[in-house]
Design an enzyme around this catalytic site. Structure first.
Site, PDB file in Angstrom:
ATOM      1  N   SER A 153     -64.638 -13.022  -8.094  1.00 22.99           N
ATOM      2  CA  SER A 153     -63.317 -12.202  -7.458  1.00 22.99           C
ATOM      3  C   SER A 153     -62.752 -11.193  -8.168  1.00 22.99           C
ATOM      4  O   SER A 153     -62.306 -11.392  -9.275  1.00 22.99           O
ATOM      5  CB  SER A 153     -62.293 -13.337  -7.264  1.00 22.99           C
ATOM      6  OG  SER A 153     -61.075 -12.821  -6.712  1.00 22.99           O
ATOM      7  N   SER A 154     -62.931 -10.067  -7.255  1.00 27.32           N
ATOM      8  CA  SER A 154     -62.323  -8.802  -8.155  1.00 27.32           C
ATOM      9  C   SER A 154     -60.965  -8.864  -8.450  1.00 27.32           C
ATOM     10  O   SER A 154     -60.439  -8.614  -9.611  1.00 27.32           O
ATOM     11  CB  SER A 154     -62.495  -7.639  -7.081  1.00 27.32           C
ATOM     12  OG  SER A 154     -61.740  -6.450  -7.641  1.00 27.32           O
TER      13      SER A 154
ATOM     14  N   GLU B 204     -66.231  -5.369  -0.438  1.00 27.52           N
ATOM     15  CA  GLU B 204     -65.047  -4.633   0.209  1.00 27.52           C
ATOM     16  C   GLU B 204     -65.303  -3.395   0.074  1.00 27.52           C
ATOM     17  O   GLU B 204     -65.165  -2.440   0.973  1.00 27.52           O
ATOM     18  CB  GLU B 204     -63.596  -4.990  -0.469  1.00 27.52           C
ATOM     19  CG  GLU B 204     -62.494  -4.155   0.151  1.00 27.52           C
ATOM     20  CD  GLU B 204     -61.124  -4.320  -0.618  1.00 27.52           C
ATOM     21  OE1 GLU B 204     -60.531  -3.338  -0.546  1.00 27.52           O
ATOM     22  OE2 GLU B 204     -60.845  -5.273  -1.311  1.00 27.52           O
TER      23      GLU B 204
END
Length: 655
Positions: free
Chosen positions: A223-224, A125
């Site tokens: 996953s952040s 992202e």
């Protein structure tokens, strides 16, 4: 059995839900379908996509003209979009709208400004965000890193500095960073680009973990947002990060007993089916089964409601300005007060209570924020509209509440539909105050409808007229002379009073209104007074009724019979003068005539020479005619009596 609490926000956020749903639908229709990187950071979702034939391809050079590429939810760089267009490669964009918002912000930043990005520089992202910015972007993960960046380069203090964040950045860390930048850089421009769902999810994780003995965070290990949930929960209790049911074996269950409280939350890319599996494993709930296929369970995860869809929902909370409901979907479902009712006098608690089942219609589905706004009044209005339209033909009597005065009349709310009632049809007197019927329940009929314009015109007065006709028929059926009625004064004229005795108006002539002498009927009664009257005369041919308000027991001629006799001396008050004498009040309702010849022993040329209205004089009653209701008085007789008395006294003294 331990108590297991699952966070309400656990699982797919709106953006992921939409991306996964789009990806699975596309995979069934397009062959081959390529994807650059992972759609979301969840291995199970990505594995299922592969099983549907989605091919991972991180090298765009190998794609051919006409191929279709699935763009991940995390977003891509501006160069990627340009290359796809240049190579005529089709693409399906599942980028989260919150991420696209950040793209738009950084793309519009002035080239001379410094750009700071709160996030992990290696995260896809963040790479995508940087790829939309013309400026050099410096990333940081903690407030300590931010402080060092600013201390080592005074350009952030001297020049304009823009701060944005990865949409899943830690909320508490963001608040600290924002505070520091405002303190050190007076010319800082700050954009809070953290996803709302992230804020709520992290806040709930913080609160839930503070109440639990053990927390399980479910999600992809890369996953952040899942990693941030894990760190938040670690602050309060023992916490485990699991990707799937197999990882449950790594949890130390030795200390878990019936008193243990276990909390479960999950990252934004975790399907509900995985959450249910973990929940089942930790609590041994028999009502959670795993008989569906993964795809079926995944479909349950992003099951939604569409705009215009009717649903049966259960009220789970009643607030001052809205209600929260459960529609059987993952979305937060609510009904604002203005979608519950149009009646301004009602509150949500007046309409529903917790546990009620209500029929609703979806009016706005927000896949990004994961919310659905529903409406009760609009669904009610659909059925209500047909009822109102049909009432014009059937003559059905409707009930509603007057909610507003508008130009020319009032609006009545019935069955969720606003019906216009002209002022002339309200039953309020002409030039009367229409506000007097606002917030009152009324019955009415529909006079006219227009389906195309969805309008209806009603009448309250027509029902009142029908009711009045029925009442009138009853009155005329048994009315007799001498019968008493309780009625309401409708109007007053110079010559009498009109009284409604129940659908029929009767007239009280002024002589039948009171025994007293009055100049106008308003001295006795007022419009709206309820009075008891007696039928004096009936004219059925002309439909006229004469009434009397006078009571026999109040007849002053009967009173005076017991009070005075002829020859009595009385104090009287002059009330009027004539050419032939003066009238004086003996008692209220009985006047006597003092003839001009009876005013004085001397000749009186004009009555006004001796008497004036308002004078109180002594007089002798010389006549009381009860049949003709006539009385005569004499002042002269008293003078003569006085002279005779003096003469008699003188004679006695002389003798």
């Amino acid at each position: 059995m331990p108590k297991v609490i699952v966070a309400k926000t656990a699982g797919f956020c709106g953006g992921v839900r939409k991306a996964v749903e789009t990806a699975f639908d596309s995979a069934k229709k397009i062959k081959p379908l390529y994807i650059m990187g992972e759609l979301v950071h969840n291995p199970i979702v990505n594995y299922e996509l592969e099983s549907l034939g989605v091919v991972r391809n991180d090298d765009m050079e190998t794609l051919r003209k006409g191929d279709t590429l699935l763009l991940r939810a995390h977003g891509v760089t501006e160069k990627t979009y340009t290359d796809l267009r240049d190579k005529n490669i089709n693409y399906i964009d599942t980028t989260c709208v919150f991420v696209k918002k950040v793209h738009s912000i950084v793309a519009s930043i002035d080239e001379n400004a410094n750009v700071l990005l709160a996030g992990d520089s290696t995260h896809p992202e963040v790479i995508g965000i940087i790829g939309h910015c013309k400026n050099k972007v410096v990333c940081f993960k903690t407030v300590e890193e931010l402080e060092k960046i600013i201390e080592n380069d005074d350009k952030y203090i001297k020049n304009p500095t823009v701060l944005v964040a990865q949409t899943t950045f830690n909320v508490e860390e963001w608040k600290k960073s924002e505070k520091l930048l405002k303190k050190l850089c007076t010319n800082a421009i700050i954009f809070d680009t953290i996803c709302k769902a992230t804020v709520v999810r992290q806040q709930e994780a913080l609160e839930l973990s503070s109440k639990c003995d053990l927390m399980i965070v479910i999600g992809g290990k890369n996953s952040s947002n899942t990693q941030k949930l894990f760190k938040i929960c670690q602050q309060n209790c023992r916490t485990y990060l699991v990707e799937n049911i197999d990882d449950i074996s790594n949890i130390d269950t030795c200390s878990i007993n019936d008193q243990t409280i276990i909390g479960i939350t999950a990252g934004a890319s975790t399907p509900d089916c995985i959450i249910k599996e973990v929940q089942k494993s930790m609590s041994n709930l028999d009502n959670i089964t795993n008989e569906m296929s993964f795809e079926e369970m995944l479909n349950e995860s992003f099951k939604s409601v569409h705009n215009g869809e009717r649903v049966t929902a259960t009220v789970i909370k009643v607030k001052d300005n809205e209600i929260l409901v459960d529609c059987g979907v993952k979305y937060a479902c609510y009904v604002p007060l203005n979608e519950l009712t149009d009646d301004p006098s009602l509150k949500p608690s007046d309409i529903v209570k917790t546990g009620d089942e209500v029929e609703l219609i979806a009016v706005r589905v927000n896949d990004v924020e994961g919310t659905i706004m529903l409406s009760k009044k609009r669904l009610d209005a659909v059925a209500g509209f047909e009822r109102v339209m049909n009432a014009a033909e059937t003559g059905e009597v409707l009930t509603g509440r007057v909610i507003e005065v508008i130009k020319g009349g009032v609006l009545v709310l019935t069955n969720g539909v606003k019906v216009f009632v002209p002022a002339s049809q309200t039953g309020v007197a002409r030039n009367g105050d229409l506000n007097s019927i606002v917030n009152t329940e009324v019955t009415f009929k529909i006079l006219e409808t227009n389906r195309q314009r969805r309008r209806a015109i009603g009448s309250i007065a027509v029902l009142k007229r029908e009711e009045r006709r029925e009442q009138a028929e009853k009155v005329w059926a048994d009315i007799t002379v001498g019968k008493e009625y309780t009625g309401k004064v409708k109007s007053i004229t110079n010559f009498g009073v009109f009284v409604d005795i129940g659908g029929v108006d009767g007239r009280i002539a002024l002589p039948d209104l009171t025994w007293l002498r009055v100049k106008h009927p308003s001295e006795v009664v007022s419009v709206g007074d309820e009075i008891t009257v007696t039928v004096k005369d009936i004219n059925e041919a002309d439909k006229k009724i004469s009434l009397s308000y006078k009571k026999d027991e109040e007849n002053p001629w009967e009173k005076i019979r017991t009070m005075y006799s002829v020859g009595d001396t009385v104090s009287v008050k002059v009330i009027s003068l004539t050419a032939f004498g003066a009238f004086a009040e003996i008692i209220p309702g009985v006047d006597g005539l003092i003839h001009i010849s009876q005013i004085s022993k001397e000749h009186v040329e004009k009555v006004s020479d001796k008497l004036h209205v308002g004078d109180v004089v002594e007089a002798k009653i010389t006549e009381l005619d009860f049949d003709k209701k006539r009385a005569s008085l004499s002042m002269k007789a008293l003078l003569e009596d006085a002279e005779e008395s003096v003469e008699e006294t003188t004679e006695e003294v002389t003798e």
